[in-house]
Design an enzyme around this catalytic site. Structure first.
Site, short mmCIF file in Angstrom:
data_model
loop_
_atom_site.label_atom_id
_atom_site.label_comp_id
_atom_site.label_asym_id
_atom_site.label_seq_id
_atom_site.Cartn_x
_atom_site.Cartn_y
_atom_site.Cartn_z
N ASP A 1 0.69 -1.12 -0.02
CA ASP A 1 -0.20 -0.14 0.18
C ASP A 1 0.95 1.35 0.13
O ASP A 1 2.06 1.14 0.12
CB ASP A 1 -1.02 -0.12 1.16
CG ASP A 1 -2.43 0.72 0.89
OD1 ASP A 1 -2.40 1.41 -0.25
OD2 ASP A 1 -3.15 0.38 1.71
N ASP B 1 2.69 4.73 -15.95
CA ASP B 1 3.69 4.43 -16.81
C ASP B 1 4.81 3.43 -16.15
O ASP B 1 5.32 2.69 -17.19
CB ASP B 1 4.43 5.66 -17.29
CG ASP B 1 3.58 6.45 -18.37
OD1 ASP B 1 2.60 5.87 -18.79
OD2 ASP B 1 4.01 7.77 -18.68
#
Ligand SMILES: *[C@@H]1O[C@H](CO)[C@@H](O)[C@H](O)[C@H]1NC(C)=O
Ligand SMILES: *[C@@H]1O[C@H](CO)[C@@H](O)[C@H](O)[C@H]1NC(C)=O
Ligand SMILES: *[C@@H]1O[C@H](CO)[C@@H](O)[C@H](O)[C@H]1NC(C)=O
Ligand SMILES: *[C@@H]1O[C@H](CO)[C@@H](O)[C@H](O)[C@H]1NC(C)=O
Length: 545
Positions: free
Chosen positions: A159, A215
């Site tokens: 996380d 990306d």
């Protein structure tokens, strides 16, 4: 500054080079498809129980998944989420489980899982503390990875709470540095852990930062949470709207998915009391159509037989687990229906039709829009009912509000070619590229002038609207135009992992407040991150199919 100027980042170009070297250490993600060749399936406690997890919940869930057949159809992961640990690390710095919650210990649970045919997964955080306030792994990354492996765990959800940028870095850059560190640690292990990256979810309110983070995630891990947590059992709000919100983010990131890396729109929540049966089934059907992780967050022993039955639909699971790992992309969208399509490894074509509206409605989806040949007749299998029919010209369908139909379409001999066809859209504004007297970005209405055929591969794509298939999208004297194909104008384009659709003359297709323009290519700038039909090959990713 492009991201490619960062030296330790595996750029697509470097990646392509790396793949030619046979003596690499073990890698992961799209670098080595073998670690996770198809999306993960299983159980996680979070959306249903939040921090109320314990050993009994996991052992009861596992037994139920065995006896109710979920393990048999592929749900073979048991993933712990936040709050499994104690508030303090041990004297040697290692993490410790809460022994009230896990009286036999996590290694015992991993063994139990294995004995019953499951893998155990775990949760940590890349920051100073987890979202629930337990010790984060910042500064302990290697130690924690080794601890998890020692315990018998092979999957980590990492996380991104409590991450604070350092050394003058932007937040987006800080996450890249942290997840890259984890990638190196995990992929360098003898048995790399599967790496589920939550980083993009922390940036989904800013399109520029979000694209920057998206990306790199396919190069660092096997799956990434691109959007907010799906609503939990106890939270206020509409579960359908929560599912649709994540679905909308999902439709914007199709290009990133490829074997070894999966976009993760978060958990299935089949026992949420705020969902109708049609909504639960649609949730599952859309996730399966897109080759998404199928992680159930529900109390499985109490699921109804009907819920177990749809979650066990073998035809839809086969689509989810299809080795081509294409994500279904939007063919069309209007105020009633979303239509999605993709190819499957055996040459079949999938079409998924969702009634997003408030009322029962009918629609017609032509074979051309699915990238198929209107002169052929195809066999279609309804993956909910198993009914087989013949399609000529179009699929005609009536669906109740929030219901979904999925068809697997098999071509006859001589009709096997497919041309990626569907929406070309600005993933930031949601506007559709529209053919007309002038080419523009307009609200999506499922018209033939908004369905585009994308032919060719790599840096030689040509793009034609179904409303005028002899015309090609070009950069003309006055900007983006449509002219007769082959008439000498610059009609070839390249599609990149950044979402840029770049003309061979230079310049990127740009949505400028609804006008279709050719602009200077600027990485991660809203208006230039374009969504294309599924199956268009990226020019800059050299991974094996
Ligand atoms: C374990 O967790 C479940 C779900 O929160 C709860 O119903 C149950 O009472 C707990 N059992 C124990 C032994 O703590
Ligand atoms: C373990 O969890 C229980 C139940 O949530 C909690 O009361 C207890 O304080 C925790 N123990 C430790 C050592 O954190
Ligand atoms: C986060 O943890 C690091 C390392 O322990 C520490 O240097 C830093 O001050 C912490 N940051 C915050 C905001 O707590
Ligand atoms: C998004 O983040 C970038 C920094 O990466 C910032 O320049 C831009 O102003 C932000 N956009 C919005 C709409 O907040």
């Amino acid at each position: 500054m492009g991201l490619s100027s960062v030296t330790n980042w595996a750029t697509p170009a470097r990646l392509a080079g790396l793949l030619m070297l046979p003596m690499l250490p073990v890698q992961a993600s799209v670098e080595d498809v073998k670690l996770l060749p198809t999306p993960p399936m299983g159980f996680n406690n979070w959306a249903r129980f939040e921090c109320d997890l314990n050993e009994t919940l996991f052992t009861d869930t596992a037994k139920s998944m065995v006896s109710r057949g979920l393990l048999d159809v592929g749900y073979n992961r048991l993933n712990l989420d936040d709050c499994w640990m104690t508030h303090d690390r041990a004297a040697d710095g290692s993490l410790q489980w809460n022994s009230t919650l896990f009286p036999n210990g996590i290694p015992w649970l991993a063994k139990f899982a294995k004995q019953h045919g499951f893998h155990l997964g775990i949760y940590e955080d890349s920051g100073n503390a987890t979202c629930g306030g337990y010790p984060g792994s910042y500064g302990h990354e290697k130690q924690d990875a080794e601890t998890f492996a020692d315990w018998g765990i092979d999957y980590l959800k990492l996380d991104g709470c409590n991450v604070f940028a350092e050394d003058g870095r932007s937040d987006a850059e800080e996450y890249r540095v942290r997840y890259h560190k984890w990638h190196n640690i995990l992929s360098g292990m003898e048995d790399p852990l599967i790496f589920s990256e939550s980083a993009p979810a922390y940036f989904c309110t800013n399109d520029t930062d979000w694209a920057k983070v998206m990306d790199w995630v396919p190069y660092y891990g096997e799956l990434a949470r691109h959007s907010d947590d799906v609503i939990t059992f106890y939270a206020e709000g509409s579960p359908w709207e929560s599912i649709m919100a994540n679905y909308h983010f999902h439709t914007r990131v199709v290009r990133y998915q490829m074997p070894g890396y999966y976009n993760d729109p978060d958990f299935l929540i089949p026992d949420h009391p705020g969902l109708s049966m049609d909504e639960k089934k649609s949730h599952f059907a859309i996730w399966a159509s897109s080759g998404a992780p199928l992680i159930i967050s529900a109390y499985i022993p109490d699921l109804s037989d009907d819920e177990i039955e749809f979650l066990s639909n073998k035809d839809l699971i086969a689509v989810d687990q299809d080795p081509l790992a294409e994500q279904a992309a939007l063919v069309s969208r209007d105020s009633h229906f979303d239509v999605l399509s993709r190819s499957l490894a055996n040459g079949d074509r999938l079409v998924t039709i969702l009634n997003t509206g408030k009322n029962t409605a009918s629609t017609k989806v032509s074979l051309e829009k699915l990238g198929l040949d209107s002169t052929c007749q195809y066999r279609a299998r309804d993956l909910w009912t198993g009914a087989v029919s013949t399609i000529k010209k179009s699929i005609d369908i009536t669906l109740d509000s929030h219901a979904t139909s999925v068809y697997r379409i098999t071509p006859p001999r001589g009709c096997t070619s497919v041309t990626p066809t569907g929406m070309v859209f600005d993933t930031s504004s949601g506007r559709c590229l529209t053919a007309g007297k002038t080419v523009s970005f307009a609200s999506c209405q499922a018209s033939d002038s908004q369905a585009w055929r994308v032919s060719g591969t790599g840096s030689k794509l040509t793009i034609s609207p179904l409303s005028d298939v002899k015309k090609c999208l070009v950069v003309g004297k006055s900007g983006i135009d449509l002219v007769s194909c082959g008439s000498g104008s610059s009609a070839t384009w390249t599609y990149s992992i950044t979402g840029h659709l770049q003309n061979t003359k230079g310049g990127c297709l740009t949505d400028s407040a609804g006008a279709a323009k050719v602009g200077t290519c600027n990485q991660d700038i809203a208006g230039q991150i374009i969504g294309l039909p599924s199956g268009v090959r990226l020019a800059d990713v050299g991974v094996q199919q």
